[in-house]
Design an enzyme around this catalytic site. Structure first.
Site, short mmCIF file in Angstrom:
data_model
loop_
_atom_site.label_atom_id
_atom_site.label_comp_id
_atom_site.label_asym_id
_atom_site.label_seq_id
_atom_site.Cartn_x
_atom_site.Cartn_y
_atom_site.Cartn_z
N PHE A 190 -3.36 4.02 2.02
CA PHE A 190 -3.30 3.79 3.47
C PHE A 190 -4.58 4.15 4.21
O PHE A 190 -5.07 3.38 5.04
CB PHE A 190 -2.14 4.57 4.06
CG PHE A 190 -2.10 4.55 5.57
CD1 PHE A 190 -1.77 3.40 6.26
CD2 PHE A 190 -2.42 5.69 6.30
CE1 PHE A 190 -1.73 3.37 7.65
CE2 PHE A 190 -2.40 5.67 7.69
CZ PHE A 190 -2.06 4.51 8.37
N TYR A 229 0.84 -1.20 0.00
CA TYR A 229 0.00 0.00 0.00
C TYR A 229 0.88 1.25 0.00
O TYR A 229 2.04 1.21 0.41
CB TYR A 229 -0.95 0.01 1.20
CG TYR A 229 -0.31 0.16 2.56
CD1 TYR A 229 -0.04 1.42 3.10
CD2 TYR A 229 0.02 -0.95 3.32
CE1 TYR A 229 0.55 1.57 4.34
CE2 TYR A 229 0.61 -0.82 4.57
CZ TYR A 229 0.87 0.44 5.08
OH TYR A 229 1.46 0.59 6.31
N CYS A 230 0.31 2.35 -0.47
CA CYS A 230 1.02 3.63 -0.50
C CYS A 230 0.06 4.71 -0.02
O CYS A 230 -0.77 4.46 0.86
CB CYS A 230 1.56 3.91 -1.91
SG CYS A 230 0.27 4.03 -3.18
N TYR A 231 0.15 5.92 -0.57
CA TYR A 231 -0.75 7.00 -0.18
C TYR A 231 -2.14 6.83 -0.78
O TYR A 231 -3.15 6.91 -0.08
CB TYR A 231 -0.19 8.36 -0.61
CG TYR A 231 1.08 8.77 0.08
CD1 TYR A 231 1.07 9.26 1.38
CD2 TYR A 231 2.30 8.65 -0.58
CE1 TYR A 231 2.25 9.64 2.01
CE2 TYR A 231 3.48 9.03 0.02
CZ TYR A 231 3.45 9.52 1.33
OH TYR A 231 4.63 9.88 1.94
N GLY A 251 -2.68 4.57 -3.83
CA GLY A 251 -2.82 3.41 -4.69
C GLY A 251 -2.11 3.51 -6.02
O GLY A 251 -2.33 2.65 -6.90
#
Length: 277
Positions: free
Chosen positions: A109, A80-82, A84
Site C-alpha cells: 500500500f 495490494y496488501c501491506y 506485497g
C-alpha cells in the site's frame, strides 16, 4: 509515464508489478481507459477504513466466492496488501479461477499510495488555445474530444494525440503537443501514441513523437514494445526508424520474447538479428 520495469510472472500465472506500474493501471482506470479494472485491498478492515486507494474494495478470503461470482473472468484484477506478500496469495487464487489478467503490487500500500500521488501531480488538462487552427478544431469535433481537456480519452482509450498519430497526421500532433498534450499517456491496452504512429506507418508522425521525448520502450499490458509490434507485423521501415531513434531491442515481453524472436519477415529479421543475445 515511463513504463520500463519488467514484471515478474509467478508460476501460478499472475504478474508481480511495482507500484509505478500499478499506479498507471489505476490512473488509466480513472480516465476511463480501463473501465473494468477490479481493485482489491486485502489488508485488515481497520487499516482499510483508516486509509485506502480510492476505488478499492476490501477483500477477505470469506468474500472470495461472492467476488468470483460477480467479477468477470476477463476483467483485469489488481491486488495490494501491506508489503506485497498476502496480495500474491490472493492473486494466485484469482489465477487459479482462470482470471486472465491478475496483478499483485510489490511493496504494498505505502509505495502504491506514493506512486499515485506522483501520478496525480503529473496530471494536466490543457485546453484548446484560442489561436488553434481550423483543422485542429475540426479534428477534435469530428471525434468528440473536449476542447477544454486535450488529454481526454475517448473510444478505445485514445487521446487526441493518439488519434492524430493513428491517422498519421504530424501537423495535428505538433499542434496538440504545442498546446500541452501529454505525450506519456497510454490507452486501454497500455500503448502510448508511438504505437499508434507505428500502426499508421507514417515516418513523420514517429519523428514528431521522438522529438517530444516519448518513451520509445514503453511496454504495454502484455509487455510488448513498439519495436516488437513493428517486427511482428512485418514493417521493416518502422523497425529501422525505431532502432535509429534508440529503441531497445533486448527488452522481452511477458512471454520472454524479444523483437528478433517475433520478426515475421526476412527484412525485419535482418535488421534485428545482430541484436539477439
Amino acid at each position: 509515464m515511463t513504463n520500463t520495469a519488467t514484471p515478474t510472472r509467478h508460476r501460478r500465472g499472475f504478474l508481480r508489478i511495482d507500484a509505478s506500474r500499478a499506479a498507471d493501471l489505476i490512473y488509466r482506470a480513472r480516465l476511463g481507459q480501463l473501465p473494468d479494472l477490479a481493485l482489491f485491498d486485502v489488508r485488515d478492515r481497520r487499516s482499510f477504513e483508516d486509509r485506502h486507494v480510492d476505488g478499492a474494495e476490501h477483500l477477505t478470503e470469506a468474500a472470495l466466492g461472492e467476488v468470483f461470482g460477480r467479477v468477470p473472468r476477463a476483467a483485469p484484477v489488481l491486488i495490494y496488501c501491506y508489503h506485497g506478500n498476502a496480495s500474491q496469495a490472493y492473486a494466485g487464487m484469482f489465477a487459479d479461477f482462470h482470471y486472465a489478467e491478475v496483478y499483485s503490487v510489490d511493496g504494498g500500500f505505502e509505495p502504491l499510495e506514493g506512486a499515485l500521488m506522483v501520478r496525480e501531480g503529473e496530471r494536466r488538462a490543457p485546453a484548446l488555445p484560442a489561436e488553434a487552427s481550423a483543422a485542429l478544431v475540426a479534428f477534435l469535433d469530428e471525434f468528440g474530444f473536449d476542447h477544454d481537456n486535450l488529454n481526454q480519452a475517448r473510444e478505445h482509450g485514445l487521446t487526441p494525440l493518439m488519434r492524430a498519430a493513428l491517422l498519421g497526421r504530424p501537423d495535428l500532433m505538433e499542434a496538440l503537443l504545442e498546446a500541452g498534450a501529454d505525450v506519456s499517456l497510454r490507452n486501454g491496452d497500455g500503448n502510448n501514441a508511438l504505437w499508434l504512429a507505428c500502426v499508421s506507418r507514417e515516418p513523420a508522425a514517429i519523428r514528431v513523437l521522438v522529438a517530444a521525448a516519448i518513451d520509445l520502450n514503453n511496454r504495454n499490458d502484455v509487455g510488448a514494445t513498439c519495436l516488437m509490434y513493428a517486427a511482428s507485423s512485418g514493417r521493416p521501415e518502422i523497425v529501422e526508424a525505431l532502432l535509429a531513434a534508440g529503441a531497445d531491442p533486448w527488452i522481452r515481453n511477458d512471454d520472454d520474447a524479444c523483437a528478433v524472436d517475433l520478426s515475421s519477415t526476412v527484412e525485419c529479421l535482418h535488421l534485428l538479428r545482430h541484436t539477439a543475445r
